[in-house]
Design an enzyme around this catalytic site. Structure first.
Site, mmCIF file in Angstrom:
data_model
loop_
_atom_site.group_PDB
_atom_site.id
_atom_site.type_symbol
_atom_site.label_atom_id
_atom_site.label_comp_id
_atom_site.label_asym_id
_atom_site.label_seq_id
_atom_site.Cartn_x
_atom_site.Cartn_y
_atom_site.Cartn_z
ATOM 1 N N HIS A 67 0.827 -1.208 0.000
ATOM 2 C CA HIS A 67 0.000 0.000 0.000
ATOM 3 C C HIS A 67 0.867 1.266 0.000
ATOM 4 O O HIS A 67 2.049 1.210 -0.327
ATOM 5 C CB HIS A 67 -0.993 -0.028 1.169
ATOM 6 C CG HIS A 67 -1.666 -1.371 1.304
ATOM 7 N ND1 HIS A 67 -2.679 -1.784 0.476
ATOM 8 C CD2 HIS A 67 -1.417 -2.429 2.154
ATOM 9 C CE1 HIS A 67 -3.044 -3.019 0.808
ATOM 10 N NE2 HIS A 67 -2.301 -3.437 1.819
ATOM 11 N N GLU A 86 -1.992 0.599 7.899
ATOM 12 C CA GLU A 86 -1.126 -0.499 7.472
ATOM 13 C C GLU A 86 0.066 0.010 6.669
ATOM 14 O O GLU A 86 1.179 -0.517 6.802
ATOM 15 C CB GLU A 86 -1.945 -1.491 6.624
ATOM 16 C CG GLU A 86 -1.143 -2.661 6.105
ATOM 17 C CD GLU A 86 -1.931 -3.529 5.128
ATOM 18 O OE1 GLU A 86 -3.133 -3.267 4.951
ATOM 19 O OE2 GLU A 86 -1.333 -4.445 4.546
ATOM 20 N N HIS A 112 2.834 -6.865 4.577
ATOM 21 C CA HIS A 112 1.466 -6.434 4.866
ATOM 22 C C HIS A 112 1.107 -6.751 6.311
ATOM 23 O O HIS A 112 1.809 -7.486 7.004
ATOM 24 C CB HIS A 112 0.464 -7.164 3.961
ATOM 25 C CG HIS A 112 0.569 -6.768 2.522
ATOM 26 N ND1 HIS A 112 -0.305 -5.883 1.942
ATOM 27 C CD2 HIS A 112 1.465 -7.116 1.567
ATOM 28 C CE1 HIS A 112 0.044 -5.713 0.668
ATOM 29 N NE2 HIS A 112 1.117 -6.451 0.424
ATOM 30 N N GLU A 153 1.661 -11.469 5.821
ATOM 31 C CA GLU A 153 0.692 -10.723 6.630
ATOM 32 C C GLU A 153 1.158 -10.916 8.074
ATOM 33 O O GLU A 153 1.044 -12.003 8.638
ATOM 34 C CB GLU A 153 -0.719 -11.283 6.444
ATOM 35 C CG GLU A 153 -1.258 -11.183 5.018
ATOM 36 C CD GLU A 153 -1.824 -9.817 4.676
ATOM 37 O OE1 GLU A 153 -1.773 -8.894 5.528
ATOM 38 O OE2 GLU A 153 -2.341 -9.663 3.553
#
Ligand SMILES: [Zn+2]
Length: 323
Positions: A113, A150, A205, A287
């Site tokens: 992101h 995030e 992430h 993650e």
């Protein structure tokens, strides 16, 4: 993520005080190869089903040392395994003297992101071709219930990981470094790794699942061959990379594999992610935890924990690259 969790729970302090004495005790009792999972079970990791063979292999074959979760307790068998062991274990923040074992190796780190994505929704919603499908250029990512995004987490961990890998002599490239207004799009994130001819690539992430869902998982590319996507050559080395990262991540952070995906292995294979489908170099996603769970969020928002997370990733990558 659209999920809105329940009211924020205060952080639970029990894990930290509990872990060390238990870890020390276990260090004296459990063979090093089982130590990571022993610690995990002993500290009451969520929904521990005992792991599977696959998980045990991932966690144990590369990762015997308990040093990080029990700094004062040397593993009785801490010298018995692979490349990660000959790195100094004095401190996660003090990587090896620069002997450069990764000299000539290229690692691409993809911080998931971008904090600017929120202001560029039309740009990031543009569809891009991921071979098997068309998907959004990029997404905003999730955030803790307190609003910490995030994208800040991923960039912070990426910087820590870069420092660790460069200390090992690697050439490190980031797909973005907070230096662009949004993105890059997922196809470009993959292309950056490909064009760098990366020996390993990792996309960082944190998840945005429901409260109570906890733990990390590593996402491996499934085999796809459609349009611009052809992962057939990277499936096997990516799985190896991911297993080594998962095993070292467990060991260094003390965090448990996800209790909501991956059947306790900490490993998930997907064929719907452009960043993996379009990669021609060994690549995984990680993650690191669930930002929407208050206990995981307490870890993810801790700089000390993020350093451990980066250390776990680094040691997995080093192990992979040294073979
Ligand atoms: Zn993400």
């Amino acid at each position: 993520m659209s999920y809105t969790g329940p009211d924020f729970d205060p952080p639970q302090p029990r894990r930290s005080p509990l872990r060390r004495p238990l870890t020390v005790a276990i260090a004296a009792l459990v063979p090093g190869a089982l130590l990571g999972w022993g610690v995990y079970a002993a500290v009451g990791g969520p929904d521990d089903d005992g792991g599977t063979d696959r998980a045990s292999g991932a966690a144990t074959s590369r990762a015997p040392s308990p040093r990080d979760s029990a700094p004062g307790a040397k593993s009785p068998t801490g010298t018995s395994s692979s490349a990660v062991d000959d790195k100094p274990s004095a401190s996660p923040s003090a990587p090896a003297a620069n002997s450069g074992p990764l000299k000539g190796k290229v690692v691409v780190i993809d911080p998931g992101h971008n904090t600017g994505n929120f202001q560029h929704t039309s740009e990031i919603n543009r569809k891009v071709d991921i071979g098997t499908n068309h998907k959004e250029c990029d997404t905003t990512g999730t955030a803790t219930n307190a609003g910490w995004p995030e994208a800040k987490f991923t960039l912070d961990v990426a910087h820590r990981l870069r420092t660790l890998l460069e200390a090992q002599g690697a050439t490190v490239k980031l797909t973005q470094d907070g230096d662009r207004p949004y993105g890059p799009c997922v196809d470009e994130r993959a292309r950056i790794g490909n064009e760098a001819k990366a020996d390993a690539a990792i996309s960082i992430h944190a998840d945005g699942a429901g409260a109570g869902n906890r733990g990390f998982h590593v996402i491996l590319p499934g085999s796809v061959h459609d349009g611009a996507a052809d992962t057939r050559a990277i499936v096997a080395p990516s799985a190896e990379l991911g297993q080594r990262i998962a095993g070292n991540f467990v060991r260094v952070t003390g965090s448990a594999p996800s209790n909501y995906i991956g059947d306790g292995t900490g490993l998930v294979t997907r064929t719907d992610l452009g960043g993996l489908n379009l990669s021609t170099v060994p690549k995984v996603f990680i993650e690191c935890g669930n930002m929407r769970d208050s206990k995981d969020a307490a870890l993810l928002t801790s700089g000390a924990w993020r350093q451990k997370a980066a250390q776990g990733m680094s040691e997995g990558i080093v192990s992979f690259l040294r073979g």
